[in-house]
Design a protein around this motif. Structure first.
Motif, short mmCIF file in Angstrom:
data_model
loop_
_atom_site.label_atom_id
_atom_site.label_comp_id
_atom_site.label_asym_id
_atom_site.label_seq_id
_atom_site.Cartn_x
_atom_site.Cartn_y
_atom_site.Cartn_z
N UNK A 36 41.35 33.79 6.11
CA UNK A 36 40.33 33.64 7.64
C UNK A 36 41.00 33.64 8.64
N UNK A 37 41.14 35.32 8.95
CA UNK A 37 42.35 35.56 9.76
C UNK A 37 42.43 35.63 11.16
N UNK A 38 42.79 35.96 12.05
CA UNK A 38 42.27 36.17 13.39
C UNK A 38 43.10 36.38 14.73
N UNK A 39 42.78 36.73 16.23
CA UNK A 39 43.67 36.15 17.08
C UNK A 39 42.88 34.24 17.38
N UNK A 40 43.74 33.26 18.33
CA UNK A 40 43.29 32.52 18.65
C UNK A 40 41.54 32.42 19.38
N UNK A 41 40.87 31.52 19.20
CA UNK A 41 39.56 31.38 19.55
C UNK A 41 38.35 32.23 18.99
N UNK A 42 39.06 32.58 18.29
CA UNK A 42 38.01 33.73 17.13
C UNK A 42 36.79 32.63 15.92
N UNK A 43 37.14 31.61 16.03
CA UNK A 43 36.34 30.66 15.75
C UNK A 43 36.72 30.37 13.33
N UNK A 44 37.46 30.76 13.44
CA UNK A 44 38.53 30.74 11.49
C UNK A 44 38.22 29.11 11.80
N UNK A 45 39.32 28.39 12.34
CA UNK A 45 39.09 26.92 11.96
C UNK A 45 37.84 26.40 12.55
N UNK A 46 36.70 26.28 13.32
CA UNK A 46 35.45 26.44 13.51
C UNK A 46 34.02 26.36 11.89
N UNK A 204 43.38 37.34 -1.97
CA UNK A 204 43.14 37.96 -3.17
C UNK A 204 41.83 38.50 -1.92
N UNK A 205 41.33 38.42 -1.11
CA UNK A 205 40.33 38.82 -0.33
C UNK A 205 40.56 38.09 1.09
N UNK A 206 40.54 38.88 2.44
CA UNK A 206 40.35 38.80 3.97
C UNK A 206 39.33 38.90 4.63
N UNK A 207 38.89 37.83 5.63
CA UNK A 207 37.99 37.88 6.82
C UNK A 207 38.70 37.90 7.97
N UNK A 208 39.06 39.31 8.35
CA UNK A 208 39.23 39.77 9.93
C UNK A 208 38.25 39.34 11.14
N UNK A 209 38.68 38.15 11.70
CA UNK A 209 37.04 37.62 13.30
C UNK A 209 38.16 37.57 14.00
N UNK A 210 37.48 38.32 14.83
CA UNK A 210 37.49 38.13 16.51
C UNK A 210 36.45 38.07 17.18
N UNK A 211 36.60 36.88 17.95
CA UNK A 211 35.31 35.93 18.87
C UNK A 211 33.99 36.27 18.91
N UNK A 212 34.29 35.25 17.45
CA UNK A 212 33.38 34.29 16.80
C UNK A 212 32.82 35.89 15.88
N UNK A 213 33.22 36.84 15.50
CA UNK A 213 32.34 38.02 14.73
C UNK A 213 32.70 38.33 13.61
N UNK A 214 32.79 38.67 12.14
CA UNK A 214 33.08 39.15 11.22
C UNK A 214 33.79 40.61 11.56
N UNK A 215 34.72 40.89 11.33
CA UNK A 215 35.15 42.14 11.49
C UNK A 215 34.78 42.99 10.52
N UNK A 216 35.92 42.09 9.72
CA UNK A 216 35.73 43.20 7.71
C UNK A 216 35.94 41.70 7.28
#
Lengths: 362, 293
Positions: A36-46, A204-216
């Motif tokens: 799970x990758x994204x800038x800080x505050x994107x909700x990945x740790x939550x 093997x799989x990446x989930x890109x997140x931003x502002x609590x929304x899954x981007x890809x």
């Protein structure tokens, strides 16, 4: 080693009016390494905490191995977690730290010590077993934290930015080590990071997140070569993908680059999908540019070389096209000189187009 | 330039020297003087006829001193144990992210703002059978209720424990609360993942991590216990009889009312040595190595 698939089904989380996670839907198979990758505050740790059962969510469900874990305590979910601060118990020895979860599940001592010993050998920390966390270096603590997760032989491993407190050299080493461990154990892993290189190298799989929304959500190749939108295109990859504003011309066959007197054909991926006159962004990764030879049959752009930065294996070149700046990545030994104009070939089999208004890939 | 420079150099010494002189003379000087007196046969006034350890022999033959030491043991142990446990317990409760935490903290800390004499008087009234708790319960209709610890020679020492614990618990709580706030919240999450029930989280992880706080609390309580004087004077005046005599009250009455200056000095010296044996190792360990986390 036990394995399990994991499904995150339409997870929402909000505090009052603040939405932290919005309709996150991800599923992975046995033995996959999800980052799970994204800038800080994107909700990945939550999201990771929700999978672990440490945080509640507002709606949606998590299933592990096909069974819903709704309402289950973290210990009942058969998961293990490695924390960013390592979260070792300061008053216990390394041995007690690693064995603590087994002790809590009332495993008899001889068996417990054997399991701890095995894990210690795997991580090469047997000589540290009698020490306390305060006497260990950062890298050693990191290994102990991993040992504490490994010893439980869980269905799923959760990692919360485990390498962010290490120095650069150790980080690269541990990255390889975690990947090796994953290959050896075949374990299912969910790994949170803000570092796109960690994401690309390990997943093997990446989930890109931003502002609590899954981007890809996709394989590293999908994410890198076929980003779903402008955010993913620029967040993943360093230096980021070049984005050139352009307009579709010539009966949907050509691109007129804005702010420069240049034309290119429409990239293969978007042919027939972009109507005449549409405003778009042309996405070109730095390595999709190359110095054109006389025999090149790829379309070319004449670019002015402003800065040359050799990095060892590659040369980064800052190029100018009209008012646009473009980064290129050339192999060492390429002949470029600052201040000269050179002809560059563009790999249109890879280049991507985005809708200029919505930022979504065409 | 050179004058102001030289002045600048010696200025700290000039500013500090009066207080240094006062402390040297009035604290360490009189300590030494007291120790010296304990080896003489002074009665009402100081005399310098040295008699060796004889006053210490007399001191430890005195039944009143033995009572004082026994009381000290009872009072010290109960005071330290009760205040530590209660303070830790309250700190753990307050650490549960409760509402109005600031108010509760102030309420529990408030007794520490009172002097021992005020505390003593308050508890004297509360525990006085004719005025306080017993009187109140009987007024409410429980006519057979008796609570007369204050006037029972075997129980009176426990009233001092009650008052002392009441006063110091808030402070102990504040020290433990600071320690609890220093525990990394990720550790608590890790413990949940490891499946530790809440009491194990405290007994195995959090309380062991509070070791430095325990040490501080113990030293503060121990020295308060040994030097407590005003509390006893205000609450029981050492009575009934001599049943709540403590080394400090013993020292006072020997020195100033019974004309046994040398015996008083000997008891003061014993107290000093006891205190020093607690505090010096603590200071030594605190100053030697920084706490590791």
């Amino acid at each position: 080693m036990k394995m399990a698939n994991l499904a995150i089904n339409h997870i929402n989380k909000s505090f009052g009016n603040l939405t932290v996670l919005k309709d996150i839907d991800i599923a992975i198979e046995d033995g996959e390494f999800l980052v799970l990758v994204g800038p800080s505050g994107c909700g990945k740790s939550t999201l990771l905490s929700i999978i672990a059962g440490l945080d509640d969510h507002t709606s949606g469900s998590i299933t592990i191995d096909g069974k819903s874990v709704q309402g289950l305590e973290p210990k009942e979910r058969d998961i293990a977690m490695v924390f960013q601060s390592y979260a070792l118990y300061p008053a216990m020895t390394v041995e007690q730290n690693i064995g603590f979860s087994l002790e809590m599940s009332k495993m008899p001592k001889p068996e417990r010590l054997e399991r701890v010993g095995k894990v210690a050998d795997l991580l090469q920390i047997r000589h540290l077993l009698k020490r306390r966390p305060g006497q260990l270096s950062g890298g050693q603590r990191q290994r102990v934290a991993m040992g504490r997760a490994l010893v439980r032989e869980p269905k799923i491993f959760l990692f919360d930015e485990p390498l962010s407190n290490l120095d650069a050299k150790l980080r690269v080493e541990m990255r390889t080590e975690i990947k090796k461990l994953h290959q050896r154990l075949g374990a299912t892993i969910v790994y949170v990071t803000h570092d796109q290189i960690e994401a690309m190298t390990m997943a093997t799989r990446i989930a890109v997140m931003k502002d609590g929304i899954l981007q890809q959500f996709g394989t590293p190749e999908d994410i890198y070569d076929r980003p779903a939108n402008v955010f993913v295109a620029t967040f993943m990859g360093s230096p980021p993908m070049n984005l050139l504003p352009a307009v579709i011309v010539d009966g949907s066959q050509g691109l007129s680059i804005q702010g420069a007197d240049a034309m290119l054909p429409v990239p293969f991926s978007a042919v027939t999908r972009a109507p005449q006159g549409k405003k778009v962004l042309l996405g070109i990764r730095p390595e999709w540019l190359s110095l054109a030879s006389t025999s090149t049959y790829q379309p070319t752009l004449d670019l002015y070389v402003e800065v040359v930065e050799p990095t060892g294996p590659d040369i980064f070149v800052a190029l100018r096209l009209g008012e646009r700046e473009i980064m290129g990545r050339l192999p060492t030994g390429s002949r470029t000189r600052v201040g000269e104009k050179a002809r560059f070939a563009v790999d249109l089999s890879k280049a991507v187009l985005f809708d200029a208004e919505t930022g979504i890939a065409i | 330039m050179s004058l102001s420079k030289r002045l600048g150099k010696i200025m700290p010494a000039i500013v500090l020297s009066p207080s240094l002189a006062v402390v040297t003379l009035c604290v360490y000087g009189f300590m030494a003087y007291t120790a010296l007196l304990s080896f003489t046969d002074s009665k009402m006034f100081a005399r310098f006829d040295f008699v060796g350890w004889r006053q210490y022999g007399r001191l430890f033959e005195s039944p009143r001193w033995i009572i004082a030491i026994e009381n000290m043991a009872i009072f010290g142990t109960l005071y330290i144990v009760c205040a530590t446990c209660l303070g830790l317990f309250i700190a753990i409760l307050i650490d549960q992210r409760i509402r109005f935490e600031g108010v509760f903290r102030a309420v529990f800390l408030y007794p520490m703002a009172l002097s021992f004499v005020v505390t003593g008087v308050i508890w004297q009234w509360l525990l006085n059978p004719g005025l306080g708790l017993e009187h109140m319960m009987r007024e409410l209709g429980w006519t057979s209720f008796t609570f007369q610890w204050l006037i029972e020679p075997n129980r009176a020492i426990y009233t001092i424990v009650i008052a002392g614990v009441w006063q110091v618990t808030g402070f102990v709580m504040a020290l433990f609360l600071a320690g609890l706030r220093g525990v990394d919240t990720e550790i608590l999450r890790a413990a949940r993942i490891d499946g530790a029930p809440i009491h194990k989280v405290y007994t195995r992880i959090i309380i062991p991590a509070l070791r430095p706080a325990f040490l501080t609390v113990f030293v503060i309580e121990a020295h308060l216990a040994i030097k407590s004087y005003d509390l006893v004077v205000a609450l029981t005046k050492g009575g009934p009889g001599v049943s709540t005599e403590l080394p400090s009250t013993f020292m006072y009455s020997m020195t100033f009312t019974r004309n046994e200056l040398a015996v008083g000095a000997a008891s003061a010296t014993v107290m000093l040595v006891t205190l020093a044996s607690i505090i010096i190792p603590y200071l030594y360990s605190e100053l030697r190595h920084e706490p590791t986390t």
